[in-house]
Design an enzyme around this catalytic site. Structure first.
Site, short mmCIF file in Angstrom:
data_model
loop_
_atom_site.label_atom_id
_atom_site.label_comp_id
_atom_site.label_asym_id
_atom_site.label_seq_id
_atom_site.Cartn_x
_atom_site.Cartn_y
_atom_site.Cartn_z
N HIS A 1 0.84 -1.08 -0.08
CA HIS A 1 0.10 0.01 0.01
C HIS A 1 0.73 1.16 0.05
O HIS A 1 1.94 1.24 0.25
CB HIS A 1 -1.11 -0.03 1.17
CG HIS A 1 -2.03 -0.99 1.12
ND1 HIS A 1 -3.03 -0.96 1.97
CD2 HIS A 1 -2.27 -2.11 0.16
CE1 HIS A 1 -3.94 -2.08 1.62
NE2 HIS A 1 -3.60 -2.54 0.61
N GLU B 1 0.96 3.74 1.94
CA GLU B 1 1.72 4.01 3.30
C GLU B 1 2.92 2.90 3.54
O GLU B 1 4.04 3.68 4.12
CB GLU B 1 0.62 3.93 4.36
CG GLU B 1 -0.51 4.87 4.15
CD GLU B 1 -1.72 4.30 3.62
OE1 GLU B 1 -2.83 4.11 4.09
OE2 GLU B 1 -1.64 3.46 2.44
N ALA C 1 -21.56 1.17 -30.31
CA ALA C 1 -21.06 1.80 -31.76
C ALA C 1 -22.22 1.74 -32.51
O ALA C 1 -22.58 0.74 -32.90
CB ALA C 1 -19.79 1.35 -32.27
N LEU D 1 -11.73 -8.91 -27.36
CA LEU D 1 -11.92 -8.49 -26.01
C LEU D 1 -10.89 -8.35 -25.31
O LEU D 1 -10.94 -8.02 -24.03
CB LEU D 1 -12.90 -9.26 -25.16
CG LEU D 1 -14.47 -9.45 -25.80
CD1 LEU D 1 -15.41 -10.37 -24.91
CD2 LEU D 1 -15.06 -8.26 -26.54
N ARG E 1 -5.62 -3.19 -26.16
CA ARG E 1 -4.37 -2.86 -27.11
C ARG E 1 -4.03 -1.62 -27.31
O ARG E 1 -4.89 -0.60 -27.24
CB ARG E 1 -4.55 -3.84 -28.38
CG ARG E 1 -4.98 -5.17 -28.40
CD ARG E 1 -5.14 -5.89 -29.61
NE ARG E 1 -6.14 -5.52 -30.46
CZ ARG E 1 -7.27 -5.77 -30.52
NH1 ARG E 1 -7.92 -6.46 -29.31
NH2 ARG E 1 -8.28 -5.30 -31.23
N PRO F 1 -27.53 -5.78 -28.34
CA PRO F 1 -28.75 -5.25 -28.07
C PRO F 1 -29.68 -6.09 -27.07
O PRO F 1 -30.18 -5.12 -26.23
CB PRO F 1 -29.71 -5.11 -29.52
CG PRO F 1 -28.54 -5.17 -30.58
CD PRO F 1 -27.49 -6.10 -30.07
#
Length: 380
Positions: A58, A60, A161, A211, A214, A277
């Protein structure tokens, strides 16, 4: 300038530096981005750090490690309230007590019920603790993470899109490419900031998408979101989403709430919904879309599937109204970002009382894979 106003100015300046450090951390990680700056008892900077992602030290701890014994009697500035629980790493609040820090200044209070309580632990140990410094800037570092841990489910961004007449594909099913290179590059930037990319089996079978995220030259990024395919139909062994470029999760369910419950168990905080859809309509109808990112091409098809399937809306008064947050031109395409009016992910009061998702069990198959170098291009 009085002493108190001078202290406030210094606190703000050092917290701003902590914010800059935090921004180096990865978006899309199960953990928040956090930065820390440590001063010794004489006010000299002796350590800095930021959280590099789940399983790494972390912020800290990184700052304390850099400072060593010089941390004793010092002041630390951290963008998020130090945690009080033991996870992959020890609790930061306890580490600060043991290091002998005498003052802790933090920005955002920890909204995670598992990790909260660090400030109280510090005060009990006699450490001066001040919260809320540059809180808005600190909160902006982890908007999706904050909302997700409060709700108990990931934030959902629906991406589509389409053409100006609302088509996501032509009548023959072809859709590559509706938008241009600039829009597609932008998708990869935003997708990379999420914890999971979700599609349905219909999209996986019809488009065989990869998926992955890149770079502009087609190379795989070092960090890849979890690829998730929702539905009961099987995928062919050669499906690109089943390769070793990124981890993949197959969820044999159609219930959006169940899908998000399963992803919450995988510590996914932000979902990038890229399904067709039908899947989009299921999430919208369930009230589980928080943000919309739409790419509109300067093109008209006149026929073909629309952006979203039937939502049961029969009159204009029932329309789902969105709050526009950004409009950006990307060469010949337009990107529109908007939020659903009924959910404001930036408003803690909107989500602080939200119930945790309690969904039925989901049959899941996880394919644990390693990232490989590749220059393959094709479907996003």
């Amino acid at each position: 300038m009085t002493r108190s106003s001078g202290q406030a100015a210094q606190d703000a300046a050092l917290m701003r530096r902590a914010v800059q450090l935090a921004a180096k951390g990865p978006l899309g990680d199960p953990n928040p981005r956090v930065g820390a700056v440590l001063l010794d008892q004489d006010g000299h900077m002796v350590g800095e750090g930021h959280h590099g992602g789940a399983g790494t030290p972390h912020a800290e701890a990184a700052a304390l490690d850099a400072a060593g014994e010089r941390a004793r009697g010092g002041t630390i500035y951290v963008t998020l309230e130090p945690c009080a629980h033991t996870g992959r790493t020890p609790p930061c609040a306890r580490a600060l007590v043991e290091a002998g820090v005498t003052r802790v200044v933090y920005g955002q209070g920890d909204p995670n019920p598992v990790a909260e309580g660090g400030a109280a632990l510090l005060r009990e140990a006699g450490i001066e603790t001040n919260g809320g410094v540059l809180e808005e800037e600190c909160r902006a570092l982890n908007e999706a993470w904050t909302t997700a841990v409060r709700r108990g489910r990931p934030v959902v961004t629906w991406k589509f899109a389409g053409t100006l007449d609302g088509r996501v594909a032509a009548a023959d099913g072809s859709s590559r490419w509706i938008t241009g290179p600039a829009a597609r590059a932008d998708v990869h930037e935003l997708r990379a900031a999420c914890g999971a990319v979700v599609v349905g089996t219909g999209t996986a079978l019809a488009d065989d998408p990869w998926l992955t995220t890149r770079t502009a030259d087609g190379r795989l990024r070092e960090r890849q979101p979890l690829r998730v395919v929702v539905g009961r139909r099987g995928l062919p062994p050669g499906a690109r989403v089943l390769d070793d470029a990124a981890p993949t999760l197959l969820l044999q369910d159609h219930d959006p709430a169940a899908v998000l419950a399963a992803l919450a168990e995988h510590e996914v905080r932000h979902v990038w919904l890229e399904g067709g859809p039908t899947l989009a309509a299921a999430f919208l109808a369930a009230g589980l879309v928080d943000e919309v990112v739409g790419y509109l091409a300067a093109a008209v098809l006149g026929a073909g599937p629309g952006l979203v399937a039937d939502l049961g809306i029969r009159t204009i008064g029932q329309a789902l109204r969105l709050s526009l947050t950004d409009v950006t031109r990307l060469e010949d395409d337009i990107r529109i970002r908007a939020r659903l009016h009924n959910v404001d992910a930036s408003d803690p009061a909107e989500v602080s009382g939200a119930a945790e998702v309690d969904a039925p069990g989901v049959a899941a198959t996880t394919l644990t894979t390693a990232t490989t170098a590749s220059t393959t291009t094709g479907a996003p």
